[in-house]
Write a protein that holds these residues in place. Sequence first.
Motif, PDB file in Angstrom:
ATOM      1  N   PHE A  68       0.788  -1.225   0.000  1.00 35.21           N
ATOM      2  CA  PHE A  68       0.000   0.000   0.000  1.00 35.21           C
ATOM      3  C   PHE A  68       0.826   1.284   0.000  1.00 35.21           C
ATOM      4  CE2 PHE A  68      -2.943  -2.919   2.513  1.00 35.21           C
ATOM      5  CZ  PHE A  68      -3.718  -3.242   1.412  1.00 35.21           C
ATOM      6  N   PHE A  69       2.042   1.244   0.532  1.00 32.10           N
ATOM      7  CA  PHE A  69       2.885   2.434   0.593  1.00 32.10           C
ATOM      8  C   PHE A  69       4.147   2.211  -0.234  1.00 32.10           C
ATOM      9  CE2 PHE A  69       1.436   3.761   5.160  1.00 32.10           C
ATOM     10  CZ  PHE A  69       0.232   4.209   4.646  1.00 32.10           C
ATOM     11  N   GLY A  70       4.269   2.908  -1.348  1.00 37.11           N
ATOM     12  CA  GLY A  70       5.493   2.829  -2.139  1.00 37.11           C
ATOM     13  C   GLY A  70       5.859   1.424  -2.549  1.00 37.11           C
ATOM     14  N   LYS A  71       4.847   0.622  -2.927  1.00 34.01           N
ATOM     15  CA  LYS A  71       5.059  -0.759  -3.371  1.00 34.01           C
ATOM     16  C   LYS A  71       5.627  -1.653  -2.268  1.00 34.01           C
ATOM     17  CE  LYS A  71       5.651   0.322  -8.292  1.00 34.01           C
ATOM     18  NZ  LYS A  71       5.327   1.755  -8.188  1.00 34.01           N
ATOM     19  N   LYS A  72       5.441  -1.256  -1.016  1.00 31.30           N
ATOM     20  CA  LYS A  72       5.928  -2.057   0.103  1.00 31.30           C
ATOM     21  C   LYS A  72       4.775  -2.429   1.034  1.00 31.30           C
ATOM     22  CE  LYS A  72      10.649  -0.299   0.052  1.00 31.30           C
ATOM     23  NZ  LYS A  72      11.736   0.361   0.829  1.00 31.30           N
ATOM     24  N   ALA A  73       4.959  -3.525   1.750  1.00 32.90           N
ATOM     25  CA  ALA A  73       3.886  -4.129   2.536  1.00 32.90           C
ATOM     26  C   ALA A  73       3.532  -3.300   3.772  1.00 32.90           C
ATOM     27  CB  ALA A  73       4.293  -5.532   2.963  1.00 32.90           C
ATOM     28  N   GLU A 148      -2.229  -1.181  -4.520  1.00 35.31           N
ATOM     29  CA  GLU A 148      -2.045   0.243  -4.253  1.00 35.31           C
ATOM     30  C   GLU A 148      -3.353   1.014  -4.375  1.00 35.31           C
ATOM     31  OE1 GLU A 148       2.537   1.164  -5.570  1.00 35.31           O
ATOM     32  OE2 GLU A 148       1.011   1.062  -7.134  1.00 35.31           O
ATOM     33  N   GLN A 149      -4.220   0.564  -5.281  1.00 27.80           N
ATOM     34  CA  GLN A 149      -5.528   1.209  -5.449  1.00 27.80           C
ATOM     35  C   GLN A 149      -6.577   0.655  -4.492  1.00 27.80           C
ATOM     36  OE1 GLN A 149      -6.203   0.650  -9.733  1.00 27.80           O
ATOM     37  NE2 GLN A 149      -5.798   2.835 -10.001  1.00 27.80           N
ATOM     38  N   CYS A 150      -6.172  -0.309  -3.667  1.00 30.03           N
ATOM     39  CA  CYS A 150      -7.044  -0.903  -2.641  1.00 30.03           C
ATOM     40  C   CYS A 150      -8.223  -1.678  -3.217  1.00 30.03           C
ATOM     41  CB  CYS A 150      -7.543   0.165  -1.663  1.00 30.03           C
ATOM     42  SG  CYS A 150      -6.223   0.868  -0.649  1.00 30.03           S
ATOM     43  N   TYR A 151      -8.049  -2.249  -4.406  1.00 27.10           N
ATOM     44  CA  TYR A 151      -9.048  -3.159  -4.954  1.00 27.10           C
ATOM     45  C   TYR A 151      -8.725  -4.611  -4.610  1.00 27.10           C
ATOM     46  CZ  TYR A 151     -10.919   0.735  -7.663  1.00 27.10           C
ATOM     47  OH  TYR A 151     -11.478   1.930  -8.031  1.00 27.10           O
ATOM     48  N   VAL A 152      -7.486  -4.859  -4.206  1.00 23.71           N
ATOM     49  CA  VAL A 152      -7.033  -6.214  -3.880  1.00 23.71           C
ATOM     50  C   VAL A 152      -6.166  -6.134  -2.623  1.00 23.71           C
ATOM     51  CG1 VAL A 152      -5.520  -8.101  -4.645  1.00 23.71           C
ATOM     52  CG2 VAL A 152      -7.153  -7.088  -6.241  1.00 23.71           C
ATOM     53  N   TYR A 199      -9.388  11.194   2.757  1.00 19.63           N
ATOM     54  CA  TYR A 199      -7.955  11.517   2.754  1.00 19.63           C
ATOM     55  C   TYR A 199      -7.583  12.309   4.008  1.00 19.63           C
ATOM     56  CZ  TYR A 199      -3.495  13.613   1.447  1.00 19.63           C
ATOM     57  OH  TYR A 199      -2.188  14.030   1.445  1.00 19.63           O
ATOM     58  N   GLU A 200      -8.376  13.307   4.343  1.00 16.49           N
ATOM     59  CA  GLU A 200      -8.064  14.135   5.504  1.00 16.49           C
ATOM     60  C   GLU A 200      -8.127  13.331   6.792  1.00 16.49           C
ATOM     61  OE1 GLU A 200      -6.920  17.358   6.167  1.00 16.49           O
ATOM     62  OE2 GLU A 200      -6.332  16.966   4.084  1.00 16.49           O
ATOM     63  N   ARG A 201      -9.072  12.421   6.886  1.00 15.44           N
ATOM     64  CA  ARG A 201      -9.163  11.576   8.079  1.00 15.44           C
ATOM     65  C   ARG A 201      -7.916  10.715   8.224  1.00 15.44           C
ATOM     66  NH1 ARG A 201     -14.088  10.450  10.551  1.00 15.44           N
ATOM     67  NH2 ARG A 201     -13.553   8.241  10.763  1.00 15.44           N
ATOM     68  N   VAL A 202      -7.455  10.131   7.122  1.00 13.20           N
ATOM     69  CA  VAL A 202      -6.259   9.299   7.161  1.00 13.20           C
ATOM     70  C   VAL A 202      -5.024  10.148   7.468  1.00 13.20           C
ATOM     71  CG1 VAL A 202      -4.737   7.793   5.815  1.00 13.20           C
ATOM     72  CG2 VAL A 202      -7.214   7.543   5.629  1.00 13.20           C
ATOM     73  N   ARG A 203      -4.916  11.299   6.812  1.00 15.48           N
ATOM     74  CA  ARG A 203      -3.757  12.181   7.032  1.00 15.48           C
ATOM     75  C   ARG A 203      -3.677  12.614   8.487  1.00 15.48           C
ATOM     76  NH1 ARG A 203      -2.409  17.126   7.801  1.00 15.48           N
ATOM     77  NH2 ARG A 203      -4.575  17.831   7.755  1.00 15.48           N
ATOM     78  N   LYS A 204      -4.809  13.005   9.057  1.00 22.89           N
ATOM     79  CA  LYS A 204      -4.815  13.453  10.449  1.00 22.89           C
ATOM     80  C   LYS A 204      -4.493  12.301  11.402  1.00 22.89           C
ATOM     81  CE  LYS A 204      -8.000  17.323   9.783  1.00 22.89           C
ATOM     82  NZ  LYS A 204      -9.374  17.846  10.039  1.00 22.89           N
ATOM     83  N   ILE A 218       4.225  12.679   5.319  1.00 20.66           N
ATOM     84  CA  ILE A 218       2.963  11.944   5.403  1.00 20.66           C
ATOM     85  C   ILE A 218       2.227  11.984   4.066  1.00 20.66           C
ATOM     86  CG2 ILE A 218       0.671  11.940   6.459  1.00 20.66           C
ATOM     87  CD1 ILE A 218       2.065  12.817   9.077  1.00 20.66           C
ATOM     88  N   ARG A 219       2.188  13.144   3.440  1.00 25.92           N
ATOM     89  CA  ARG A 219       1.507  13.254   2.145  1.00 25.92           C
ATOM     90  C   ARG A 219       2.206  12.426   1.076  1.00 25.92           C
ATOM     91  NH1 ARG A 219      -2.441  17.162   1.783  1.00 25.92           N
ATOM     92  NH2 ARG A 219      -2.594  18.563   3.590  1.00 25.92           N
ATOM     93  N   LYS A 220       3.517  12.372   1.144  1.00 28.91           N
ATOM     94  CA  LYS A 220       4.260  11.552   0.185  1.00 28.91           C
ATOM     95  C   LYS A 220       3.954  10.079   0.378  1.00 28.91           C
ATOM     96  CE  LYS A 220       8.940  10.570  -1.460  1.00 28.91           C
ATOM     97  NZ  LYS A 220      10.401  10.843  -1.267  1.00 28.91           N
ATOM     98  N   LEU A 221       3.826   9.666   1.647  1.00 30.58           N
ATOM     99  CA  LEU A 221       3.499   8.275   1.957  1.00 30.58           C
ATOM    100  C   LEU A 221       2.136   7.895   1.387  1.00 30.58           C
ATOM    101  CD1 LEU A 221       5.020   6.133   3.766  1.00 30.58           C
ATOM    102  CD2 LEU A 221       3.381   6.731   5.544  1.00 30.58           C
ATOM    103  N   LEU A 222       1.202   8.827   1.463  1.00 31.95           N
ATOM    104  CA  LEU A 222      -0.170   8.559   1.037  1.00 31.95           C
ATOM    105  C   LEU A 222      -0.376   8.739  -0.463  1.00 31.95           C
ATOM    106  CD1 LEU A 222      -2.192  10.269   3.903  1.00 31.95           C
ATOM    107  CD2 LEU A 222      -1.889   7.825   3.494  1.00 31.95           C
ATOM    108  N   LYS A 223       0.579   9.312  -1.147  1.00 33.53           N
ATOM    109  CA  LYS A 223       0.428   9.649  -2.559  1.00 33.53           C
ATOM    110  C   LYS A 223       0.110   8.420  -3.405  1.00 33.53           C
ATOM    111  CE  LYS A 223       2.876  11.962  -6.332  1.00 33.53           C
ATOM    112  NZ  LYS A 223       4.119  12.633  -6.749  1.00 33.53           N
TER     113      LYS A 223
END
Length: 223
Positions: A68-73, A148-152, A199-204, A218-223
Amino acid sequence: MIDYEIRTKEDLCRAVEDCGFLPLFQNEISGFSVEEHVAPQAWFTDEEGVWEWKGPVIRETGCAYGKFFGKKAVFVSRKCFPDFANYRRDGYDFDARFEDELVSYRDKRLYDLIEASAPVLSKELKQAGDYRKGGNKGFETIITHLQEQCYVLISDFKYMRDKHGDTYGWGVAEYSTPEVWFGPEFRSTVYQRTPEESYERVRKHLARLLPDASDVQIRKLLK
């Protein structure tokens, strides 16, 4: 602030539940990983450790696990995952995204195979989709993109057994969709907010969890 020493599977379960988001490997945000908090004897040694605990932690906490984050688990708790998925999906379910021509045919082919058989082992997916030398290509790239798109997500790891019934080798990833893994609870909540609100809920949440991390990190992680 993350302040855990992970010595047992139960410690890891508690860390996942309490943190909401917990990457497996070290990343650019210091202290934000299982790797940095696990006892040395439980990190890739001859003793049972994190690698063997992944499947049980997924099953026992009901969390999501995937690249989910930068192609890492990353482990994501079932409480945090709906908002994370809504943001990453940009409010689209998979069929709607395909109808708006935002999905490649390669992605749809693999997604449809997973949706039809979930939960399904990676080796079975490769056979069903003819992902082999001389056949279809790009399995790892596509499966990572869908995560990464959270479909799988990865719903478990299965180990092969020898004639004596003993397990051997690396665990084989079992894939599912969040709709199957989480069930009606997920389907009824994932799109209840706008992607921007999610997005804001996750960022906060991450800002509270990681007070020493910058907003840029944090924003880079979530990108």
